[in-house]
Design a protein around this motif. Structure first.
Motif, short mmCIF file in Angstrom:
data_model
loop_
_atom_site.label_atom_id
_atom_site.label_comp_id
_atom_site.label_asym_id
_atom_site.label_seq_id
_atom_site.Cartn_x
_atom_site.Cartn_y
_atom_site.Cartn_z
N VAL A 18 0.85 -1.18 0.00
CA VAL A 18 0.00 0.00 0.00
C VAL A 18 0.89 1.24 0.00
O VAL A 18 1.96 1.26 0.61
N ASP B 231 -11.54 3.56 4.00
CA ASP B 231 -12.36 3.22 2.83
C ASP B 231 -13.33 4.36 2.49
O ASP B 231 -14.55 4.18 2.42
N GLN C 236 -7.64 5.34 2.07
CA GLN C 236 -7.37 3.90 2.06
C GLN C 236 -7.64 3.27 3.42
O GLN C 236 -8.21 2.18 3.49
#
Length: 100
Positions: A71, A85, A82
């Motif tokens: 990531v 969400d 991220q």
């Protein structure tokens, strides 16, 4: 005002000046970070089960990359999107309202 100070996304205008500083934001997300710490830090990644600190964070620019799960992003907005969400707009609103 320059173009960098205000960005517009679909009827929503926001200012980078309303966002927290990367160091303040990351210290709230990772309490193990101490004030006045170095520019780059390693912490346990919150995106996967991490036994060794593999998430590298730049406390000046907000850039982050995990060398375990891959990531990555270039700002606290990308991190917030991220981790929780969220859409870009929702992340910006949450960061501006200090809901982190």
């Amino acid at each position: 005002m320059s173009n960098n100070q205000y960005l517009k996304t679909r009827n929503y205008t926001w200012s980078r000046s309303g966002l927290p500083q990367p160091q303040d934001y990351y210290q709230s997300q990772f309490p193990v970070l101490k004030a006045g710490t170095r520019l780059w830090v390693s912490v346990h990644c919150c995106f996967h089960r991490d036994t060794h600190p593999s998430l590298r964070i730049n406390l000046n620019s907000g850039i982050f990359r995990c060398f375990g799960c891959g990531v990555h992003g270039n700002s606290i907005i990308a991190f917030h999107c991220q981790r929780y969400d969220l859409s870009f707009k929702d992340a910006v609103v949450a960061l501006e309202d200090r809901k982190w």
